[in-house]
Design a protein around this motif. Structure first.
Motif, PDB file in Angstrom:
ATOM      1  N   TYR A   1       0.406 -10.428   2.098  1.00  0.00           N
ATOM      2  CA  TYR A   1       1.292 -10.183   0.954  1.00  0.00           C
ATOM      3  C   TYR A   1       0.999 -11.222  -0.116  1.00  0.00           C
ATOM      4  O   TYR A   1       0.925 -12.415   0.176  1.00  0.00           O
ATOM      5  N   VAL A   2       0.835 -10.752  -1.355  1.00  0.00           N
ATOM      6  CA  VAL A   2       0.467 -11.631  -2.465  1.00  0.00           C
ATOM      7  C   VAL A   2       1.276 -11.244  -3.692  1.00  0.00           C
ATOM      8  O   VAL A   2       1.402 -10.054  -4.002  1.00  0.00           O
ATOM      9  N   GLU A   3       1.793 -12.238  -4.388  1.00  0.00           N
ATOM     10  CA  GLU A   3       2.483 -11.943  -5.642  1.00  0.00           C
ATOM     11  C   GLU A   3       1.479 -11.404  -6.655  1.00  0.00           C
ATOM     12  O   GLU A   3       0.338 -11.886  -6.729  1.00  0.00           O
TER      13      GLU A   3
ATOM     14  N   ARG B   1      11.051 -11.587  -5.239  1.00  0.00           N
ATOM     15  CA  ARG B   1       9.779 -11.339  -5.928  1.00  0.00           C
ATOM     16  C   ARG B   1       9.105 -10.079  -5.417  1.00  0.00           C
ATOM     17  O   ARG B   1       9.203  -9.734  -4.235  1.00  0.00           O
ATOM     18  N   ASP B   2       8.382  -9.431  -6.322  1.00  0.00           N
ATOM     19  CA  ASP B   2       7.516  -8.323  -5.941  1.00  0.00           C
ATOM     20  C   ASP B   2       6.297  -8.894  -5.223  1.00  0.00           C
ATOM     21  O   ASP B   2       5.868 -10.021  -5.503  1.00  0.00           O
TER      22      ASP B   2
ATOM     23  N   ARG C   1      -5.633  -3.011  -1.108  1.00  0.00           N
ATOM     24  CA  ARG C   1      -4.261  -2.993  -1.609  1.00  0.00           C
ATOM     25  C   ARG C   1      -3.635  -1.641  -1.310  1.00  0.00           C
ATOM     26  O   ARG C   1      -4.177  -0.607  -1.641  1.00  0.00           O
ATOM     27  N   GLU C   2      -2.473  -1.679  -0.674  1.00  0.00           N
ATOM     28  CA  GLU C   2      -1.761  -0.444  -0.346  1.00  0.00           C
ATOM     29  C   GLU C   2      -0.664  -0.132  -1.340  1.00  0.00           C
ATOM     30  O   GLU C   2      -0.271   1.012  -1.463  1.00  0.00           O
ATOM     31  N   GLY C   3      -0.148  -1.143  -2.001  1.00  0.00           N
ATOM     32  CA  GLY C   3       0.911  -0.864  -2.948  1.00  0.00           C
ATOM     33  C   GLY C   3       1.682  -2.103  -3.348  1.00  0.00           C
ATOM     34  O   GLY C   3       1.337  -3.226  -2.986  1.00  0.00           O
ATOM     35  N   LEU C   4       2.726  -1.853  -4.121  1.00  0.00           N
ATOM     36  CA  LEU C   4       3.612  -2.904  -4.605  1.00  0.00           C
ATOM     37  C   LEU C   4       4.949  -2.781  -3.891  1.00  0.00           C
ATOM     38  O   LEU C   4       5.568  -1.715  -3.898  1.00  0.00           O
ATOM     39  N   LEU C   5       5.354  -3.851  -3.245  1.00  0.00           N
ATOM     40  CA  LEU C   5       6.659  -3.895  -2.589  1.00  0.00           C
ATOM     41  C   LEU C   5       7.616  -4.595  -3.542  1.00  0.00           C
ATOM     42  O   LEU C   5       7.491  -5.794  -3.786  1.00  0.00           O
TER      43      LEU C   5
END
Length: 185
Positions: free
Chosen positions: A141-143, A175-176, A160-164
């Motif tokens: 997980y990365v900002e 934070r996203d 990259r699978e998506g934005l959480l």
């Protein structure tokens, strides 16, 4: 050798070689690297690196990294450069091991950034993690603003699978996070 089926097998930290880094156990002479990391604006906020930059706090951090094996939390490696000097930390965290997943986390001390150490460390860790039969998926997980970190993950083969959205609390703020994965089997 008799193994007690009710007792978990002790984890052992291997020595892993990358192209330009070695992943090894933390040593007491790594304390200055931890002290430098403790002064970074972000590392202590998103990791267990202490905000106290004393030698005692750095040594306590190092001891906690060794304890991760005993508690089966995961594998915590010092990232060492070509001179065997620690430049950062990378871990394979086993919270979801029973589901075949592990997460990867890493950081590089400020004075050693932009030299490819993170990507090389991720490559070395992934190569070894592929040999762990219980794992089939690695996550990290990365900002979104941390381009250096997500580029290192992508260079190492993570997708990259998506934005959480509002995924993790960092410094008291939700934070996203981009979620990345790598399928090992």
């Amino acid at each position: 050798m008799n193994v007690d089926p009710g007792r978990p097998i002790q984890l052992v930290l291997p020595l892993l070689a990358g192209r330009n880094v070695t992943l090894r156990s933390f040593r007491s002479d790594d304390a200055p690297m931890i002290q430098e990391a403790s002064e970074d604006d972000l590392i202590p906020t998103i990791t267990s690196v202490p905000t106290d930059n004393s030698e005692e706090a750095a040594l306590a951090f190092i001891e906690r990294q060794h304890e991760r094996l005993h508690t089966r939390t995961g594998y915590s490696f010092a990232i060492a450069d070509e001179n065997y000097v620690a430049v950062g930390q990378i871990g394979l965290w086993l919270e979801h091991e029973n589901h075949g997943r592990a997460s990867v986390g890493y950081w590089i001390r400020p004075s050693a950034r932009k030299r490819g150490y993170a990507a090389d460390a991720i490559f070395a860790l992934v190569g070894w993690a592929r040999s762990l039969q219980q794992l089939h998926r690695l996550e990290l997980y990365v900002e979104p603003w941390n381009e250096g970190s997500w580029r290192a993950a992508e260079r190492a083969g993570f997708e990259r699978e998506g934005l959480l959205r509002s995924w993790r609390q960092v410094g008291g703020v939700h934070r996203d996070m981009f979620v990345y994965s790598l399928i090992t089997k």
